[in-house]
Design an enzyme around this catalytic site. Sequence first.
Site, PDB file in Angstrom:
ATOM      1  N   CYS A 176      -6.055  69.992 -81.733  1.00 43.42           N
ATOM      2  CA  CYS A 176      -5.216  71.036 -81.914  1.00 43.42           C
ATOM      3  C   CYS A 176      -5.674  72.696 -81.967  1.00 43.42           C
ATOM      4  O   CYS A 176      -4.314  73.091 -82.285  1.00 43.42           O
ATOM      5  CB  CYS A 176      -4.851  70.350 -84.168  1.00 43.42           C
ATOM      6  SG  CYS A 176      -7.011  70.488 -84.836  1.00 43.42           S
TER       7      CYS A 176
HETATM    8  C1  SAM Z   1      -8.137  66.514 -83.689  1.00 48.65           C
HETATM    9  S1  SAM Z   1      -8.763  64.691 -82.905  1.00 48.65           S
HETATM   10  C2  SAM Z   1      -8.046  63.199 -83.160  1.00 48.65           C
HETATM   11  C3  SAM Z   1      -8.659  62.920 -84.248  1.00 48.65           C
HETATM   12  C4  SAM Z   1      -8.503  61.217 -83.887  1.00 48.65           C
HETATM   13  N1  SAM Z   1      -6.806  61.050 -83.770  1.00 48.65           N
HETATM   14  C5  SAM Z   1      -8.578  60.351 -86.361  1.00 48.65           C
HETATM   15  O1  SAM Z   1      -7.510  60.474 -86.026  1.00 48.65           O
HETATM   16  O2  SAM Z   1      -9.530  60.404 -86.344  1.00 48.65           O
HETATM   17  C6  SAM Z   1      -9.239  65.390 -81.432  1.00 48.65           C
HETATM   18  C7  SAM Z   1      -9.757  64.553 -80.007  1.00 48.65           C
HETATM   19  O3  SAM Z   1      -9.331  64.512 -78.789  1.00 48.65           O
HETATM   20  C8  SAM Z   1     -10.746  64.661 -78.468  1.00 48.65           C
HETATM   21  N2  SAM Z   1     -10.440  64.796 -76.603  1.00 48.65           N
HETATM   22  C9  SAM Z   1     -10.800  66.738 -76.478  1.00 48.65           C
HETATM   23  N3  SAM Z   1     -10.731  66.092 -75.295  1.00 48.65           N
HETATM   24  C10 SAM Z   1     -10.144  64.650 -74.856  1.00 48.65           C
HETATM   25  C11 SAM Z   1     -10.410  64.284 -73.623  1.00 48.65           C
HETATM   26  N4  SAM Z   1      -9.844  64.896 -71.791  1.00 48.65           N
HETATM   27  N5  SAM Z   1      -9.750  63.150 -72.891  1.00 48.65           N
HETATM   28  C12 SAM Z   1     -10.337  62.171 -74.643  1.00 48.65           C
HETATM   29  N6  SAM Z   1     -10.656  62.974 -75.889  1.00 48.65           N
HETATM   30  C13 SAM Z   1     -10.585  64.582 -75.999  1.00 48.65           C
HETATM   31  C14 SAM Z   1     -11.879  65.321 -79.128  1.00 48.65           C
HETATM   32  O4  SAM Z   1     -13.194  64.923 -78.262  1.00 48.65           O
HETATM   33  C15 SAM Z   1     -11.229  65.202 -80.949  1.00 48.65           C
HETATM   34  O5  SAM Z   1     -11.993  63.590 -81.499  1.00 48.65           O
END
Ligand code: SAM
Length: 395
Positions: free
Chosen positions: A139
């Site tokens: 986000c």
């Molecule tokens: C807003 S959080 C998601 C939270 C999750 N949906 C929950 O309900 O707990 C966004 C996530 O995207 C992951 N993220 C960021 N870049 C990424 C990538 N290139 N590939 C996979 N995950 C990624 C981050 O590590 C983070 O945990």
Amino acid sequence: MSGATYQGWDLSEEEREIYRQRSKESSRAKAQALRGEGPKPIHPINLPRLNPENLMQPLAQNGGKALSLFSGCGGLDLGFERAGFGHLAAYDILNEAGVTLTRNRPQWKVFAGQEGDVTKMDWRQYRDLVDVLHGGPPCQPFSAAGRQKGREDSRDMFPEFVRAILEIEPLAFVAENVPALASKKFSGYVREIIELPLAPRYHIARFMLAASDFGVPQVRKRVFWVGFREKAKAAKYREPEPTHDWQHLAAAKSKQPVQLSLFSSCDRSKKTCMGVREALGLPDIGIDALAPTIRSGLTGPRHTTSILSSVSAQKVWEKILIWPNGVAGNRQKAHLFVAKNGHFRLSVPDCGIIQGFPESWSIYGPTYMALGQIGNAVPPPMAYQVAVSVARALS
Ligand SMILES: C[S@@+](CC[C@H](N)C(=O)[O-])C[C@H]1O[C@@H](n2cnc3c(N)ncnc32)[C@H](O)[C@@H]1O
């Protein structure tokens, strides 16, 4: 930690030094307190009253298969599981998130770290296997608490989520993000990056939900996109209806936590959402409030253990006598390390409850990292309601 999730603020050397000194001082005081040499503890160890499991009655398995992208510590995943979905796999670039998921659900297939990087995946291997693809791309590119650089931000992963949907073509998808993404500022982004590319294949609904509408004791709104491949399923779809009433706790609007006697004005057809003091099992002091939105600890100038998100949030925490900084790893440590102003010090499991995670779901990592995962998550009871609504439409 991955650069995809963390971006330090630009600080002058002088500001950095102030943070360093403060942090040293606080570490000294903490070590002293944990050796039993600090001020005498004021607050007994709390026994929470809210068990978030009760906000998401487990439903029988519905045969639906979900695939989870950007899984974090599993807010969406847990909600979907309680709603009766099975999971094919979960992907996140953060190693600690992978450990959290694996420890809680050893049977799940979890890809974390470089293996979990969604940008490296060819999703066509999942075609015809997935009923619901769900994910909350980072986000930070959109959050009002950040710089709102949108597509210019290297952490913008929405195009990747859209690519995954188009390569997999699940029966339905669920995407989640901060309310700012639904604001006018990002209307062009949403049209061009999310809705237009998906429109030829999906019928899409967009709506905003508040966590407290589902019994989570926090001011927290999130925007959702739910898309169905079949028109008939989309026509059948109804977004989740609030299950809880929280108007008696509307501290954020009035800036004044409201007297508990106002309970009588509630809509009796719904359950009553607990305030944060009640949820954490703290003594009745005559006022309570929804917790202000907790911040994600994975952004900011240092590895913070504060969940404070704004100046107005601080005022609410002060009124309800809770200290939102220096969150302790567990309740014993929070009990021993008395806050300077004598207010109740939070612990990681307390923050989990504020975000709707049951205590049975443990979050792995040092305190700042556990808080980062919690702060990033969709409150599971909110995720549960979305999952139930999708399951109904697909049935
Ligand atoms: C807003 S959080 C998601 C939270 C999750 N949906 C929950 O309900 O707990 C966004 C996530 O995207 C992951 N993220 C960021 N870049 C990424 C990538 N290139 N590939 C996979 N995950 C990624 C981050 O590590 C983070 O945990």
